[in-house]
Design a protein around this motif. Sequence first.
Motif, PDB file in Angstrom:
ATOM      1  N   THR A  18       0.821  -1.208   0.000  1.00  0.00           N
ATOM      2  CA  THR A  18       0.000   0.000   0.000  1.00  0.00           C
ATOM      3  C   THR A  18       0.857   1.262   0.000  1.00  0.00           C
ATOM      4  O   THR A  18       0.555   2.231  -0.712  1.00  0.00           O
ATOM      5  N   TYR A  19       1.907   1.251   0.823  1.00  0.00           N
ATOM      6  CA  TYR A  19       2.822   2.391   0.924  1.00  0.00           C
ATOM      7  C   TYR A  19       4.221   1.922   0.526  1.00  0.00           C
ATOM      8  O   TYR A  19       4.988   1.462   1.377  1.00  0.00           O
ATOM      9  N   PRO A  20       4.559   1.991  -0.756  1.00  0.00           N
ATOM     10  CA  PRO A  20       5.888   1.531  -1.187  1.00  0.00           C
ATOM     11  C   PRO A  20       7.004   2.201  -0.403  1.00  0.00           C
ATOM     12  O   PRO A  20       6.930   3.389  -0.078  1.00  0.00           O
ATOM     13  N   ASP A  21       8.034   1.405  -0.071  1.00  0.00           N
ATOM     14  CA  ASP A  21       9.160   1.877   0.733  1.00  0.00           C
ATOM     15  C   ASP A  21       8.633   2.550   2.006  1.00  0.00           C
ATOM     16  O   ASP A  21       8.876   3.729   2.261  1.00  0.00           O
ATOM     17  N   PRO A  22       7.899   1.813   2.837  1.00  0.00           N
ATOM     18  CA  PRO A  22       7.134   2.422   3.937  1.00  0.00           C
ATOM     19  C   PRO A  22       7.969   3.084   5.016  1.00  0.00           C
ATOM     20  O   PRO A  22       7.469   3.982   5.708  1.00  0.00           O
ATOM     21  N   LEU A  23       9.214   2.685   5.206  1.00  0.00           N
ATOM     22  CA  LEU A  23      10.026   3.284   6.264  1.00  0.00           C
ATOM     23  C   LEU A  23      10.592   4.643   5.851  1.00  0.00           C
ATOM     24  O   LEU A  23      11.055   5.405   6.698  1.00  0.00           O
ATOM     25  N   ALA A  24      10.563   4.938   4.574  1.00  0.00           N
ATOM     26  CA  ALA A  24      11.099   6.211   4.086  1.00  0.00           C
ATOM     27  C   ALA A  24      10.112   7.337   4.364  1.00  0.00           C
ATOM     28  O   ALA A  24       8.894   7.156   4.259  1.00  0.00           O
ATOM     29  N   PHE A  25      10.654   8.509   4.708  1.00  0.00           N
ATOM     30  CA  PHE A  25       9.811   9.700   4.869  1.00  0.00           C
ATOM     31  C   PHE A  25       9.699  10.346   3.488  1.00  0.00           C
ATOM     32  O   PHE A  25      10.631  10.977   2.995  1.00  0.00           O
ATOM     33  N   ARG A  46       4.514  10.781  -1.809  1.00  0.00           N
ATOM     34  CA  ARG A  46       3.676   9.598  -2.027  1.00  0.00           C
ATOM     35  C   ARG A  46       2.197   9.992  -2.066  1.00  0.00           C
ATOM     36  O   ARG A  46       1.380   9.257  -2.636  1.00  0.00           O
ATOM     37  N   PHE A  47       1.836  11.135  -1.465  1.00  0.00           N
ATOM     38  CA  PHE A  47       0.431  11.542  -1.420  1.00  0.00           C
ATOM     39  C   PHE A  47       0.028  12.451  -2.578  1.00  0.00           C
ATOM     40  O   PHE A  47      -1.111  12.933  -2.616  1.00  0.00           O
ATOM     41  N   ALA A  48       0.943  12.704  -3.506  1.00  0.00           N
ATOM     42  CA  ALA A  48       0.581  13.436  -4.716  1.00  0.00           C
ATOM     43  C   ALA A  48      -0.425  12.612  -5.519  1.00  0.00           C
ATOM     44  O   ALA A  48      -0.378  11.373  -5.502  1.00  0.00           O
ATOM     45  N   PRO A  49      -1.358  13.253  -6.218  1.00  0.00           N
ATOM     46  CA  PRO A  49      -2.419  12.511  -6.926  1.00  0.00           C
ATOM     47  C   PRO A  49      -1.900  11.415  -7.846  1.00  0.00           C
ATOM     48  O   PRO A  49      -2.486  10.329  -7.913  1.00  0.00           O
ATOM     49  N   THR A 107      -2.894   6.121  -7.088  1.00  0.00           N
ATOM     50  CA  THR A 107      -3.755   5.349  -7.984  1.00  0.00           C
ATOM     51  C   THR A 107      -3.720   3.877  -7.597  1.00  0.00           C
ATOM     52  O   THR A 107      -2.799   3.416  -6.928  1.00  0.00           O
ATOM     53  N   GLU A 108      -4.752   3.156  -8.005  1.00  0.00           N
ATOM     54  CA  GLU A 108      -4.839   1.702  -7.782  1.00  0.00           C
ATOM     55  C   GLU A 108      -4.673   1.331  -6.308  1.00  0.00           C
ATOM     56  O   GLU A 108      -4.040   0.340  -5.967  1.00  0.00           O
ATOM     57  N   GLY A 109      -5.263   2.145  -5.431  1.00  0.00           N
ATOM     58  CA  GLY A 109      -5.239   1.841  -4.005  1.00  0.00           C
ATOM     59  C   GLY A 109      -3.943   2.151  -3.289  1.00  0.00           C
ATOM     60  O   GLY A 109      -3.811   1.863  -2.090  1.00  0.00           O
TER      61      GLY A 109
END
Length: 504
Positions: A403-410, A414-417, A421-423
């Motif tokens: 859901t959040y690629p590379d989740p540990l990175a700040f 990632r929240f840009a439109p 996409t695709e969840g």
Amino acid sequence: MALTSLELFTLFSVITCAVLYFSSHIFHAKLPLPPGPNSQRWIPSNVDLPKIRPWLTYAAEWKKLYGDLIYIRVLGNPILVLNSAAVASDLLEKRSSKYSSRPRRTMVVDLMGWNWLASSFPYGPWLQKHRAIFHRYLPQNDSSTRWHSLQTQETHTLLCSLLLNPTEFRHHIRTAAAGIVLKMTYGLKVGAGDEYVVLADQAIAGLAQAGIFGTYLVDYMPFLKYAPSWFSFKRKALAWRKLSHAMLNVPFASAQQEMAQGIASKCLVSQELEGISGLADKSTAENIIKNVAGTLYVAGADTVVSTLAAFFLAMSIHPEIQQRAQAEIDRVTGHGQRLPLFTDRPQLAFIDYVCYELLRWNPVTPLGLAHYVTEEDEYRGFRIPKGTTVLPNVWAILHEPETYPDPLAFNPNRFAPENRTEGKNPLPDPAFGFGRRFCPGRILAFDTIWIAVASILVVYDISKSRDETGALKEPAVEFTPHMLRFILYLLPALSPRVQQLRHN
């Protein structure tokens, strides 16, 4: 005696319903429990729950072993950990009628005296009476401007405090957050070293340590609350109890005193107390008002404070993100000609992204607030018993790699439109709870974070500090291991970007 057709039909209906009822219960009883370290054993056994940052263990090792649903029995107490957004949504939101209550917290509620905290109330009429007041004073949509002036004013005070004493940035953040909540709730003003700020720090510290369900054995074995007072947990609880009662009573008494003197400002407490002045029996209504005010006081001392402290950490280790955010703000504010306003928000999308990422990156309540199952349920072929404590693993949900690629990175972008996409990269709403127990102060908290982040970036550059030799000190990305998480160590360097500001 012969039965009439109607009587025969009624009897047949009753028998059919009874058969279906008992068949359903037999079927549910035969269903397996969700996977877990001891869920399939006939004789309940004890499990050593992870003590340090349990959300990480549940999201990593235990998720590999058991998956998104982890069922644990500890001293006869059933616990269900939810490790993904899908199961949290299915149970806590789509089946909220069964999953919206709270477990009884013996240590926190009975011993530490937080029985007035509305977020810990079981779901029912008593909670609804409190939430009705919350909804009267807290914005329920993004277009509300009710508290923007107060939030802006306290943010400007924060900017000045950071200039005078930047090393005490955490205290300044706490003061600003408390200033907003205390003014809107009690009509009280706060300043540096204020007793209300110190009280909030001390009381919240105890709640953070004991907040995760099961931290103390008495949560599993409530009869231990009658243990002698010399037991270690009883001594701690007594000390923390004094602080929780002070947090409830001290500012409320101050507000009442100002009302008696005729100098009270318009606020939640003064307006609500005036509204019940004609009641013959005001005690219950007054207690509800006091509980609501105290809960808001607590809420103003966690999410905002933790998130803004994490902001200083994130900016010190990601100068490229800071520079991009400042470039966006400079285009709107004329390179420091004025401070940002809430009306600038449509033109400051990247500041929104930074705030969303702060909430996702290291959520202040990584295990959320415990829910409680009030009816037996079946899910994915598993039986979920009535009386199960449900722990939504907010950390796992907001760090799912799919859901959040590379989740540990700040990574605010990632929240840009184009990246949603695709969840992928949904907004971090789980940071504020689930279903019917979603935090009613979500918009107030986000607005406070937003105006503070935008304003600080206009006025200051945030960087790593240096040691006595002039070498940069690399900050550690470490947070406290408690229910409420705060950065452990950080002393950022602040340098003013503008010497003089013209306020609009």
